[in-house]
Design a protein around this motif. Structure first.
Motif, short mmCIF file in Angstrom:
data_model
loop_
_atom_site.label_atom_id
_atom_site.label_comp_id
_atom_site.label_asym_id
_atom_site.label_seq_id
_atom_site.Cartn_x
_atom_site.Cartn_y
_atom_site.Cartn_z
N PRO A 98 15.18 65.83 9.07
CA PRO A 98 14.42 67.06 8.82
C PRO A 98 15.23 68.05 7.99
O PRO A 98 16.45 68.04 8.02
N ALA A 99 14.55 68.89 7.27
CA ALA A 99 15.21 69.92 6.49
C ALA A 99 15.80 70.97 7.42
O ALA A 99 15.17 71.37 8.40
N GLU A 103 21.95 77.67 9.81
CA GLU A 103 23.33 77.20 9.80
C GLU A 103 23.61 76.46 11.11
O GLU A 103 23.28 76.94 12.19
N ARG A 104 24.23 75.30 11.00
CA ARG A 104 24.59 74.54 12.19
C ARG A 104 25.92 75.01 12.74
O ARG A 104 26.86 75.23 12.00
N ASP A 105 25.98 75.16 14.06
CA ASP A 105 27.22 75.55 14.72
C ASP A 105 28.15 74.34 14.75
O ASP A 105 27.73 73.23 15.07
#
Length: 115
Positions: A98-99, A103-105
């Protein structure tokens, strides 16, 4: 050497070469429910056999076997021997996940383990 062959023999050799290339490749273009083998695929265009070529125009999906590679907007532009060349107006690579619109931790858990 091909210059010295009769025209009908040279034409048959060209057809056999294209048929052999179509058998070797796993690349296919899907239009509706129809899957058509590709003779050639580059970054700007693809080609399919003139015998198998329907009137393609618009949105198509390009596959390598069962893996979906691209979704493209195409238009037929020219003939190259016994192949029809279709140029890309738009060529978008498909994503496997998925798009992400956030922001990923870095310390986020990768999976959830049951108790």
């Amino acid at each position: 050497m091909i210059e010295f062959l009769p025209k009908d023999v040279a034409d048959e050799l060209a057809k056999a070469r294209i048929a052999q290339q179509a058998k070797k490749t796993r690349l296919r273009v899907e239009v509706g429910d129809e899957m058509i083998p590709l003779v050639r695929l580059t970054s700007t265009h693809f080609a399919i056999s003139k015998d198998l070529a329907p009137r393609l125009r618009g949105l198509v999906d390009i596959y390598d076997g069962s893996r979906h590679l691209y979704q493209a907007l195409v238009v037929a532009t020219s003939f190259d021997g016994d192949a029809v060349v279709f140029e890309f107006k738009r060529n978008t690579a498909t994503c496997t996940g998925p798009a992400l619109d956030f922001e990923r931790d870095e310390n986020a858990p990768v999976a959830l383990l049951p108790n």
